[in-house]
Enzyme design. Sequence first.
Site, mmCIF file in Angstrom:
data_model
loop_
_atom_site.group_PDB
_atom_site.id
_atom_site.type_symbol
_atom_site.label_atom_id
_atom_site.label_comp_id
_atom_site.label_asym_id
_atom_site.label_seq_id
_atom_site.Cartn_x
_atom_site.Cartn_y
_atom_site.Cartn_z
ATOM 1 N N SER A 33 -8.784 1.540 -8.932
ATOM 2 C CA SER A 33 -10.258 1.433 -8.886
ATOM 3 C C SER A 33 -10.928 2.796 -8.937
ATOM 4 O O SER A 33 -10.661 3.648 -8.082
ATOM 5 C CB SER A 33 -10.718 0.793 -7.571
ATOM 6 O OG SER A 33 -10.373 -0.534 -7.513
ATOM 7 N N HIS A 64 -12.252 -1.490 -13.107
ATOM 8 C CA HIS A 64 -10.973 -1.626 -13.809
ATOM 9 C C HIS A 64 -11.280 -1.961 -15.264
ATOM 10 O O HIS A 64 -11.682 -3.073 -15.584
ATOM 11 C CB HIS A 64 -10.133 -2.748 -13.181
ATOM 12 C CG HIS A 64 -9.570 -2.401 -11.839
ATOM 13 N ND1 HIS A 64 -8.307 -1.905 -11.664
ATOM 14 C CD2 HIS A 64 -10.105 -2.472 -10.605
ATOM 15 C CE1 HIS A 64 -8.081 -1.680 -10.379
ATOM 16 N NE2 HIS A 64 -9.161 -2.022 -9.713
ATOM 17 N N HIS A 86 -4.357 -7.950 -10.157
ATOM 18 C CA HIS A 86 -4.043 -8.056 -8.728
ATOM 19 C C HIS A 86 -3.611 -9.487 -8.406
ATOM 20 O O HIS A 86 -4.076 -10.431 -9.044
ATOM 21 C CB HIS A 86 -5.283 -7.730 -7.884
ATOM 22 C CG HIS A 86 -5.839 -6.370 -8.134
ATOM 23 N ND1 HIS A 86 -6.722 -6.109 -9.156
ATOM 24 C CD2 HIS A 86 -5.637 -5.183 -7.501
ATOM 25 C CE1 HIS A 86 -7.038 -4.823 -9.148
ATOM 26 N NE2 HIS A 86 -6.396 -4.240 -8.153
ATOM 27 N N TYR A 88 -4.540 -11.041 -5.814
ATOM 28 C CA TYR A 88 -5.697 -11.782 -5.258
ATOM 29 C C TYR A 88 -6.575 -12.382 -6.342
ATOM 30 O O TYR A 88 -7.379 -13.270 -6.070
ATOM 31 C CB TYR A 88 -6.524 -10.890 -4.312
ATOM 32 C CG TYR A 88 -7.242 -9.724 -4.968
ATOM 33 C CD1 TYR A 88 -8.360 -9.914 -5.773
ATOM 34 C CD2 TYR A 88 -6.793 -8.425 -4.759
ATOM 35 C CE1 TYR A 88 -9.000 -8.839 -6.369
ATOM 36 C CE2 TYR A 88 -7.429 -7.345 -5.348
ATOM 37 C CZ TYR A 88 -8.532 -7.563 -6.155
ATOM 38 O OH TYR A 88 -9.153 -6.506 -6.748
ATOM 39 N N GLU A 89 -6.448 -11.897 -7.585
ATOM 40 C CA GLU A 89 -7.243 -12.492 -8.665
ATOM 41 C C GLU A 89 -6.697 -13.859 -9.061
ATOM 42 O O GLU A 89 -7.340 -14.575 -9.837
ATOM 43 C CB GLU A 89 -7.253 -11.555 -9.888
ATOM 44 C CG GLU A 89 -8.023 -10.268 -9.643
ATOM 45 C CD GLU A 89 -7.892 -9.303 -10.812
ATOM 46 O OE1 GLU A 89 -8.708 -9.392 -11.737
ATOM 47 O OE2 GLU A 89 -6.968 -8.456 -10.793
ATOM 48 N N ALA A 116 -6.737 2.764 -4.730
ATOM 49 C CA ALA A 116 -7.713 3.040 -3.678
ATOM 50 C C ALA A 116 -7.182 2.348 -2.422
ATOM 51 O O ALA A 116 -6.678 1.230 -2.505
ATOM 52 C CB ALA A 116 -9.066 2.457 -4.062
ATOM 53 N N MET A 214 -4.467 -3.338 -1.796
ATOM 54 C CA MET A 214 -4.171 -4.676 -2.337
ATOM 55 C C MET A 214 -3.410 -4.613 -3.658
ATOM 56 O O MET A 214 -3.474 -5.543 -4.460
ATOM 57 C CB MET A 214 -5.476 -5.441 -2.545
ATOM 58 C CG MET A 214 -6.348 -5.527 -1.296
ATOM 59 S SD MET A 214 -7.967 -6.226 -1.681
ATOM 60 C CE MET A 214 -8.885 -5.834 -0.185
ATOM 61 N N SER A 215 -2.709 -3.524 -3.902
ATOM 62 C CA SER A 215 -2.010 -3.400 -5.198
ATOM 63 C C SER A 215 -0.705 -2.648 -5.000
ATOM 64 O O SER A 215 -0.149 -2.617 -3.905
ATOM 65 C CB SER A 215 -2.912 -2.652 -6.185
ATOM 66 O OG SER A 215 -3.088 -1.308 -5.781
ATOM 67 N N ASN A 238 -11.865 5.005 2.203
ATOM 68 C CA ASN A 238 -12.627 4.621 3.410
ATOM 69 C C ASN A 238 -11.662 4.608 4.583
ATOM 70 O O ASN A 238 -10.447 4.519 4.389
ATOM 71 C CB ASN A 238 -13.223 3.215 3.216
ATOM 72 C CG ASN A 238 -12.149 2.187 2.877
ATOM 73 O OD1 ASN A 238 -11.680 2.117 1.728
ATOM 74 N ND2 ASN A 238 -11.744 1.410 3.849
ATOM 75 N N HIS A 250 -17.137 -2.827 -1.553
ATOM 76 C CA HIS A 250 -16.466 -2.357 -2.776
ATOM 77 C C HIS A 250 -17.223 -1.165 -3.360
ATOM 78 O O HIS A 250 -16.621 -0.256 -3.933
ATOM 79 C CB HIS A 250 -16.370 -3.506 -3.787
ATOM 80 C CG HIS A 250 -15.618 -3.159 -5.042
ATOM 81 N ND1 HIS A 250 -14.310 -2.702 -5.032
ATOM 82 C CD2 HIS A 250 -15.973 -3.202 -6.355
ATOM 83 C CE1 HIS A 250 -13.904 -2.469 -6.275
ATOM 84 N NE2 HIS A 250 -14.901 -2.762 -7.100
HETATM 85 N N1 HPA Z 1 -8.280 -2.285 2.706
HETATM 86 C C1 HPA Z 1 -7.618 -2.832 1.672
HETATM 87 N N2 HPA Z 1 -7.732 -2.401 0.435
HETATM 88 C C2 HPA Z 1 -8.525 -1.345 0.203
HETATM 89 C C3 HPA Z 1 -9.253 -0.724 1.225
HETATM 90 C C4 HPA Z 1 -9.113 -1.213 2.562
HETATM 91 O O1 HPA Z 1 -9.722 -0.722 3.523
HETATM 92 N N3 HPA Z 1 -9.955 0.297 0.668
HETATM 93 C C5 HPA Z 1 -9.652 0.286 -0.667
HETATM 94 N N4 HPA Z 1 -8.790 -0.712 -0.949
#
Ligand code: HPA
Length: 282
Positions: A33, A64, A86, A88-89, A116, A214-215, A238, A250
């Site tokens: 991302s 993406h 992903h 989750y998609e 990310a 998540m990847s 973050n 996001h």
């Molecule tokens: N959690 C999960 N996936 C993420 C995060 C997070 O805090 N930040 C960026 N991708």
Amino acid sequence: MQGPSIYEKIRAAVSEIQSRSSIQPKIGMILGSGLGPIADQCTDAVKLNYSDIPYFHGTSVEGHAGKMILGNFEGVPVVFLQGRFHVYEGYPMEDVVLPTRVLCALGIETLILTNAAGGINTRFQPCDLMVIRDHINLMGNNPLKGPNLSELGPRFPDMTEAYDSKCIEILKNTAAEINLPLQEGVYAGVLGPTYETPAEVRMLRTLGADAVGMSTVPESIAANHLGVQVVGISAITNLAAGISHQKLTHEEVMESSELTAKKMTSLLKNAIPRLVHERGNE
Ligand code: HPA
């Protein structure tokens, strides 16, 4: 009627790509991302939309792009993917790791996975980079589930060094030489798409995770299965939920990863030639 096998899908994608570019990439990289702009630094670039590549889906997540770029990066032949699939998609694992398997089948020596991630380690700050030392698969799934494809690799692949330790040393040395702070840690891969609860973040810390995302985990497993060495770099976009009292969005993740993309670009510009010369098969 039975559909094409995974092997046939890989071959179809590879032959389409090779008909568009004669580059023999040594390094493959999947850009997470907001990190897509790194590929703009490629020279002699050939760009393919995922829709031009057999069996690749379009990408649905903002940030993406859905493009494959073959070109030279600091004189090294590379293939970059802007955009990933992903779990989750809702894609089957087989589709999530198809691009990884295609990059490996193009003959790369090293796969660089970027993402990310949320920082769990309290020493981390937003916009830090973290080289992945190891991962924890908490996705409840594995891309190698099902009959083993013995043409690709063994039934029970070793994951002792899922992230190549010599490559990690090269990245750390490179970062030190260019005065770029580089964190190191364990990446926990979760399914998403919800961000974690503060209780989940405490659990992940107890489990030994330094960052969460998540990847990356499925791609790393698929490349290890194929015997391709893997490097992972997380952009800590973050602090994970509950560490600061701010809610996660996001947009925040995208904003920080765009900032971090600059750091990631300078690290990779300096490290990629060294990964090839000091760690490659030449
Ligand atoms: N959690 C999960 N996936 C993420 C995060 C997070 O805090 N930040 C960026 N991708």
